[in-house]
Design a protein around this motif. Structure first.
Motif, mmCIF file in Angstrom:
data_model
loop_
_atom_site.group_PDB
_atom_site.id
_atom_site.type_symbol
_atom_site.label_atom_id
_atom_site.label_comp_id
_atom_site.label_asym_id
_atom_site.label_seq_id
_atom_site.Cartn_x
_atom_site.Cartn_y
_atom_site.Cartn_z
ATOM 1 N N LEU A 35 -59.309 -91.956 5.979
ATOM 2 C CA LEU A 35 -60.161 -92.780 6.847
ATOM 3 C C LEU A 35 -61.540 -92.171 7.030
ATOM 4 O O LEU A 35 -62.553 -92.873 7.089
ATOM 5 N N MET A 68 -64.611 -93.098 5.017
ATOM 6 C CA MET A 68 -65.011 -94.512 4.909
ATOM 7 C C MET A 68 -66.036 -94.911 5.966
ATOM 8 O O MET A 68 -66.091 -94.330 7.041
ATOM 9 N N GLN A 127 -63.794 -109.254 6.139
ATOM 10 C CA GLN A 127 -62.612 -108.449 5.827
ATOM 11 C C GLN A 127 -61.836 -109.037 4.650
ATOM 12 O O GLN A 127 -61.378 -108.312 3.761
ATOM 13 N N ALA A 153 -59.545 -101.955 5.857
ATOM 14 C CA ALA A 153 -58.310 -101.277 5.469
ATOM 15 C C ALA A 153 -57.198 -101.527 6.487
ATOM 16 O O ALA A 153 -56.053 -101.155 6.274
ATOM 17 N N VAL A 196 -54.558 -93.324 2.810
ATOM 18 C CA VAL A 196 -55.975 -93.412 2.432
ATOM 19 C C VAL A 196 -56.814 -92.652 3.474
ATOM 20 O O VAL A 196 -56.624 -92.830 4.683
ATOM 21 N N THR A 218 -55.472 -90.177 7.897
ATOM 22 C CA THR A 218 -55.233 -91.148 6.824
ATOM 23 C C THR A 218 -54.494 -92.366 7.373
ATOM 24 O O THR A 218 -53.744 -92.267 8.345
ATOM 25 N N ARG A 246 -61.191 -107.337 0.944
ATOM 26 C CA ARG A 246 -59.852 -107.143 0.387
ATOM 27 C C ARG A 246 -59.610 -108.011 -0.848
ATOM 28 O O ARG A 246 -58.502 -108.076 -1.350
ATOM 29 N N GLU A 250 -65.331 -100.463 6.314
ATOM 30 C CA GLU A 250 -64.267 -100.254 5.327
ATOM 31 C C GLU A 250 -62.952 -99.914 6.023
ATOM 32 O O GLU A 250 -61.882 -100.315 5.593
ATOM 33 N N ARG A 251 -63.055 -99.169 7.108
ATOM 34 C CA ARG A 251 -61.852 -98.834 7.875
ATOM 35 C C ARG A 251 -61.232 -100.103 8.451
ATOM 36 O O ARG A 251 -60.015 -100.273 8.456
#
Lengths: 251, 429
Positions: free
Chosen positions: A69, A72, A108, A80, A67, A63, A112, A76-77
């Motif tokens: 990982l 994803m 990115q 994040a 969250v 995580t 976000r 998305e990682r």
């Protein structure tokens, strides 16, 4: 920040266990180093965390700020806040370095929910960051990593890191293929990003990178597990005595 | 050899369904000659070797297939950034209303539908002539059919350096339109012209461009086909090049259930240069065929073929490219590359690269590849936060860019790349 618990990973194609229960916690603002002999699973760990195909997680969790990982997609990682500096940065003919970076930064930001960066702001920022890493205008114009020397490729990785401002950076053998001067340049780039609550996981074979990027914690990995953790002095011990002693001592 | 019944019948049926346009002496002679040549060669049949990878049925049959209209109003005007002379055809018929005056310094432009009715015209020495020369060693009957029946087209005579490009804009308005256009361009010594073409001529269309490029003259040709998916297309370009002349042609193709583009180029003067390139993007029931035949018949000429196709969801791309080097065409420099990027396992690329060389001091190279997307590059992009679809599109454009780079003019090149990006972005949604 980055929390890995009992992580077990198989290579999909060979049905072979690579990671056999990795436990690791990198706190915000800290630099952790992982050292270990060839084949101990260091690079696999970096790929699994960043979401590369070909690996199957059979148990455990990873995580980032709580969250998950592993559920994803790679993009998305990244959005994040995870960043992997590749051991072998990929050459992408036909895609300009600048276009690539601008697409990544804006993708990115979009993910976000932030506004895209204007062309002018982007240009200003990248010029400033590139200057610190001695990356000239020509390198920014050329296709991603195409025709770059080993040192240029690694500097380009650090430039991406500086532009994307991730929360958690994984450096996979960033020292490989670098001469002393290039290593120092790369290390300076990394050190400039330290602090600000950013976590680092530095994977390396050799102690010498850790002279320049001084870690808070050093882990020794062997056969898919972390077998010993300690302070920076542990890296010096490896440098003097090799891994065999530590592996024997733990066994 | 007698023509097989099936071909004879198909050819007669097609001719019977058409009416030869009213013509004056010169055009009538050329058209009638074409009809008799066509009857002896017959229209293409799917068992013909030259049509092995592309079924000619819809291009040949008497009744043209229908094609739904495609709304492109969401895109900026093609070549809109360029100062150009616009000439508009609607379903294959010249539209004076939408066109600029056909006046340009160093260039005279006549319409085939008018000039063809006169008894004498300069085009007499070219119309159908290059097409006829292009029939050996391989027959191209659809071009002959066009010479016989083309309803309109432009006869362009270039005597100097044209101050701006000619842009032929084709508009498709009727779902059943079936049109043929035949253009002839004659460039005198040291003359220069840029010819732009965009849009589908009609639901089914057959176009021929014959161009004679005299010593030291230059013709740039940039063409956009698509995105009207249901149109059926056969195009032929016949070019004959003199000493130190140059012909550079690029075609962008997107969508299209059936497109066959043939290029027949003869390098007849020493030190001439011919570059042909194409970028194609196909999705689903897409079939696009580039067939190129370049003959080197003079010394120190250079030819270059660069064709790239990105295919997915069962799309088919075809490339048949040949370089023929005649005896005596020493110091020939020939290059040919055809490549396909297959985005899935359902799509296919069929390639037949050929070299035939009868001179002993030449450099000719050719290559053809098809492959999947580079997974490492894809992961690298995604690991930097670029979503899968966008990453794939970036790599798609990077792949096609090598063909687009063949366009020398920076503004035109940027226009084409912008268009590709726009199409891909819309497709991503």
């Amino acid at each position: 920040m980055l929390e890995i618990k009992n992580l077990h990973v198989d290579l999909e194609e060979e049905d072979k266990a690579i990671l056999k229960g990795v436990d690791l916690c990198v706190e915000a603002g800290k630099v952790h180093a992982i050292m270990g002999p060839n084949g101990s699973g260091k690079s696999t760990l970096s790929y699994v965390l960043s979401g590369k195909d070909g690996y199957e997680v059979t148990a455990g969790t990873a995580t980032l700020d709580g969250v998950d990982l592993l559920e994803m997609e790679p993009e998305e990682r990244a959005a994040a806040g995870l960043f992997l500096a590749f051991q072998y940065p990929v050459e992408i003919p036909g895609v300009g370095n600048m276009t690539f970076l601008r697409t990544a930064v804006n993708a990115q930001r979009k993910a976000r929910g932030q506004e895209e960066m204007s062309a002018t702001d982007f240009l200003k920022l990248i010029r400033e960051k590139a200057k610190d890493l001695k990356i000239d205008a020509d390198m920014l114009k050329r296709p991603v990593n195409v025709g770059f020397s080993g040192g240029e490729k690694k500097r380009n990785e650090i430039l991406q890191m500086a532009m994307l401002e991730p929360k958690m950076c994984i450096l996979d053998e960033t020292d490989s293929g670098l001469d002393v001067d290039a290593m120092k340049l790369v290390a300076d780039g990394v050190n400039a990003l330290r602090g600000q609550g950013r976590g680092f996981l530095v994977i390396t074979h050799y102690q010498r990178l850790l002279d320049h990027i001084v870690p808070d914690v050093v882990h020794i990995m062997s056969d898919g597990r972390i077998i010993k953790s300690g302070g920076p002095e542990l890296a010096l011990e490896v440098e003097q005595n090799g891994y065999a002693d530590i592996i024997a001592e733990v066994a | 050899m007698a023509l097989p019944d099936v071909k004879q019948n198909a050819t007669q049926a097609r001719l019977a369904a058409m009416e030869m346009p009213q013509s004056g002496v010169w055009a009538k002679a050329a058209r009638e000659d074409a009809v008799s040549r066509l009857i002896s060669m017959g229209l293409p049949h799917r068992r013909d070797e030259y049509w092995k990878f592309t079924r000619p049925d819809t291009l040949v049959q008497p009744e043209g297939p229908q094609a739904a209209l495609y709304d492109t109003s969401d895109e900026p005007e093609m070549f809109g950034a360029v100062d150009r002379l616009k000439i508009v055809f609607v379903d294959g018929v010249f539209d004076a209303e939408q066109s600029d005056d056909l006046a340009l310094e160093g260039v005279t432009i006549d319409r085939l539908s008018e000039a063809g009715r006169a008894d004498i015209h300069w085009a007499k020495d070219l119309y159908g002539l290059l097409e006829q020369r292009g029939q050996t060693p391989v027959a191209r009957p659809l071009a002959t059919l066009n010479t016989a029946m083309a309803g309109d087209g432009l006869l362009i005579h270039v005597t100097g350096k044209a101050p701006k490009p000619l842009h032929l804009i084709y508009q498709h308005r009727a779902t059943t339109s079936d049109a043929m256009l035949h253009h002839v361009i004659k460039l005198e010594k040291d003359a220069e012209l840029t010819l732009l073409e965009s849009g589908p001529v009609a639901a089914r269309f057959n176009t021929v461009l014959e161009t004679e490029i005299a010593d030291g003259a230059t013709l740039h040709h940039v063409r956009k086909q698509g995105r009207h998916h249901e149109c059926h297309v056969a195009t032929h370009v016949f070019a004959r090049l003199g000493e130190e002349s140059s012909f550079k042609s690029f075609t962008l193709t997107a969508n299209g259930v059936m497109t066959r583009n043939e290029m027949v180029i003869e390098l007849t003067g020493d030190d001439a240069i011919a570059h042909v390139a194409g970028a194609a993007m196909g999705d689903g029931d897409f079939h696009q065929d580039d067939t190129v035949f370049i003959t080197h018949d003079a010394e120190r000429c250079e030819s270059r073929q660069v064709f790239k196709k990105v295919l997915r969801n069962g799309a088919t791309g075809v490339f048949q490219g040949k370089i023929l080097v005649e005896p005596g065409a020493q110091k020939t420099d020939g290059y040919q590359i055809s490549q396909a990027l297959l985005l899935d396992g359902d799509s296919q690329f069929l390639a037949k690269p050929e070299l035939e060389i009868y001179a002993d001091d030449v450099a000719c190279s050719h290559g053809s590849t098809s492959g999947a997307i580079d997974e490492d590059a894809l992961f690298y992009l995604r690991a930097r936060g670029v979503p899968h679809g966008l990453a794939t599109d970036l790599l798609t454009i990077a792949f096609l860019a090598e063909a687009v780079d063949e366009v020398e003019d920076e503004i035109l090149r940027a226009d084409i790349l912008d268009r590709l990006e726009g199409w891909l972005a819309r497709r991503r949604g």
